[in-house]
Design a protein around this motif. Sequence first.
Motif, PDB file in Angstrom:
ATOM      1  N   ALA A 135       7.309  33.346  -9.170  1.00 28.93           N
ATOM      2  CA  ALA A 135       7.406  32.323 -10.222  1.00 28.93           C
ATOM      3  C   ALA A 135       6.924  30.942  -9.790  1.00 28.93           C
ATOM      4  O   ALA A 135       6.520  30.139 -10.637  1.00 28.93           O
ATOM      5  N   HIS A 136       6.942  30.638  -8.483  1.00 26.62           N
ATOM      6  CA  HIS A 136       6.817  29.258  -8.062  1.00 26.62           C
ATOM      7  C   HIS A 136       5.683  28.995  -7.067  1.00 26.62           C
ATOM      8  O   HIS A 136       5.163  29.905  -6.418  1.00 26.62           O
ATOM      9  N   TRP A 137       5.334  27.713  -6.964  1.00 26.37           N
ATOM     10  CA  TRP A 137       4.516  27.165  -5.876  1.00 26.37           C
ATOM     11  C   TRP A 137       5.414  26.292  -5.009  1.00 26.37           C
ATOM     12  O   TRP A 137       6.249  25.530  -5.528  1.00 26.37           O
ATOM     13  N   ASN A 138       5.254  26.373  -3.686  1.00 26.73           N
ATOM     14  CA  ASN A 138       5.878  25.422  -2.776  1.00 26.73           C
ATOM     15  C   ASN A 138       4.901  24.290  -2.495  1.00 26.73           C
ATOM     16  O   ASN A 138       3.726  24.540  -2.199  1.00 26.73           O
ATOM     17  N   VAL A 139       5.368  23.059  -2.581  1.00 17.88           N
ATOM     18  CA  VAL A 139       4.591  21.925  -2.103  1.00 17.88           C
ATOM     19  C   VAL A 139       5.062  21.674  -0.671  1.00 17.88           C
ATOM     20  O   VAL A 139       6.238  21.383  -0.430  1.00 17.88           O
ATOM     21  N   VAL A 140       4.138  21.818   0.288  1.00 12.95           N
ATOM     22  CA  VAL A 140       4.489  21.868   1.703  1.00 12.95           C
ATOM     23  C   VAL A 140       3.945  20.651   2.441  1.00 12.95           C
ATOM     24  O   VAL A 140       2.793  20.239   2.219  1.00 12.95           O
ATOM     25  N   ASP A 141       4.760  20.063   3.296  1.00 13.30           N
ATOM     26  CA  ASP A 141       4.307  19.008   4.199  1.00 13.30           C
ATOM     27  C   ASP A 141       3.347  19.650   5.208  1.00 13.30           C
ATOM     28  O   ASP A 141       3.743  20.516   5.993  1.00 13.30           O
ATOM     29  N   ALA A 142       2.087  19.222   5.181  1.00 17.09           N
ATOM     30  CA  ALA A 142       1.054  19.896   5.977  1.00 17.09           C
ATOM     31  C   ALA A 142       1.214  19.672   7.473  1.00 17.09           C
ATOM     32  O   ALA A 142       0.697  20.459   8.270  1.00 17.09           O
ATOM     33  N   MET A 143       1.925  18.647   7.890  1.00  8.30           N
ATOM     34  CA  MET A 143       2.125  18.412   9.316  1.00  8.30           C
ATOM     35  C   MET A 143       3.250  19.274   9.880  1.00  8.30           C
ATOM     36  O   MET A 143       3.120  19.833  10.971  1.00  8.30           O
ATOM     37  N   THR A 144       4.325  19.426   9.123  1.00  5.57           N
ATOM     38  CA  THR A 144       5.502  20.117   9.634  1.00  5.57           C
ATOM     39  C   THR A 144       5.677  21.527   9.076  1.00  5.57           C
ATOM     40  O   THR A 144       6.375  22.349   9.677  1.00  5.57           O
ATOM     41  N   GLY A 145       5.094  21.780   7.911  1.00  5.33           N
ATOM     42  CA  GLY A 145       5.310  23.059   7.241  1.00  5.33           C
ATOM     43  C   GLY A 145       6.573  23.090   6.394  1.00  5.33           C
ATOM     44  O   GLY A 145       6.891  24.118   5.783  1.00  5.33           O
ATOM     45  N   ASP A 146       7.293  21.981   6.335  1.00  6.18           N
ATOM     46  CA  ASP A 146       8.523  21.928   5.547  1.00  6.18           C
ATOM     47  C   ASP A 146       8.202  21.864   4.056  1.00  6.18           C
ATOM     48  O   ASP A 146       7.197  21.268   3.643  1.00  6.18           O
ATOM     49  N   VAL A 147       9.072  22.450   3.249  1.00  7.95           N
ATOM     50  CA  VAL A 147       8.905  22.414   1.799  1.00  7.95           C
ATOM     51  C   VAL A 147       9.387  21.073   1.266  1.00  7.95           C
ATOM     52  O   VAL A 147      10.522  20.650   1.514  1.00  7.95           O
ATOM     53  N   ILE A 148       8.498  20.410   0.506  1.00  6.96           N
ATOM     54  CA  ILE A 148       8.828  19.121  -0.109  1.00  6.96           C
ATOM     55  C   ILE A 148       9.529  19.336  -1.441  1.00  6.96           C
ATOM     56  O   ILE A 148      10.547  18.722  -1.741  1.00  6.96           O
ATOM     57  N   THR A 149       8.947  20.216  -2.261  1.00 11.13           N
ATOM     58  CA  THR A 149       9.516  20.532  -3.567  1.00 11.13           C
ATOM     59  C   THR A 149       8.906  21.834  -4.057  1.00 11.13           C
ATOM     60  O   THR A 149       8.020  22.400  -3.397  1.00 11.13           O
TER      61      THR A 149
END
Length: 369
Positions: A135-149
């Motif tokens: 259902a979803h897309w993850n918006v990911v911090d490209a430096m850390t790989g953490d999910v932003i939203t």
Amino acid sequence: MKHVLIGLLALFLGVPASAALVADGRYLYVAVPGIRDYLEFGGHGVLVFDIEAGHKFVRRIPAAGVDDKGKPINVKGVCASSATGRLYVSTIKTLTCFDLTTDKILWEKPYEGGCDRMSMTPDGKAIYLPSFEKAHWNVVDAMTGDVITKITPNSNAHNTVVGLDGSKAYLAGLKSPLLEVVDTATNKTIRQVGPFAKPIRPFTVNGRQTLAFVNVNDLLGFEIGDIATGKKLHRVEVQDFKIGPVKRHGCPSHGVGLTPDEKEAWVCDAYNQRLHVFDLTPMTATIPPRQTVSIPLREQPGWVTFSLDGKYAYPSTGEVIDVATKKIVATLADEKGGPVHSEKMVEVHFGGGKVVKTGDQFGLGRVAK
């Protein structure tokens, strides 16, 4: 010669060749297995080819992305950033981040719902990473790989494009005829383009982000949408070729790209093993593109993109096609001479030992004004 010098430098310094200064030049980075999990089309890793040396094989970068038994799994996407000097490869389970100057893996991370074909902002800060047909897309911090939203259109997330200026992301799901347009400043949908005739498969946009060119289910050809108004403008059907059964993807045309000058659209035809070329110069709101040339390929294509200078077309079947003459001038081969096929490739330029420019796995138009 430049690769020999790099190797000698590495030997002198006592470090692996991949950790030495990267030779300046233009390279094509090809992630494999880039046709499902088929290892016969290049094996496993990221293969590097020298564009300026006739697309000669340079080296294989070891990759992650394996299952619990150590078997390589399907690569789903690739992107790179000149701002940070990083390369990203997604599989159906994880996203891997590489340092382009050393070839080293910086991190590999799994994501809820898996991963599919992503795209990133030009500043190298954010990756729009679809789940694997969820259902979803993850918006990911490209430096850390953490999910932003998360962004949740409930469309069976699949293909993703970020426009050249980074202001908008375009999200297409396997079960939706609508193309979501997302403001990257707010990560909110600001409009939808369509509906198109059937659910959207591969797609691309022009440089000014006024037009979307989309493949849809059951169509040999593509449709065109007006991004500003959200309306469909044209349905473009390939003439003089029949539709037949395909090995992969389940649709006649899986792959559409624009030449960087936006004068042509190239569309894949799996059953007939061809690329069909359309002239975009006469196109208006009422006049569709004009079909011109069809190019035979060695296998069923499922993707097409172009070199940044517009000189070469790269179908997933591994041919290198001269855009001006429509002639095949090279074929990608690995270190053993085996054929390399992949739907996941990106161009990277090095200057002064640093990444200075990167292309895109999608055949994006690059006329910005």
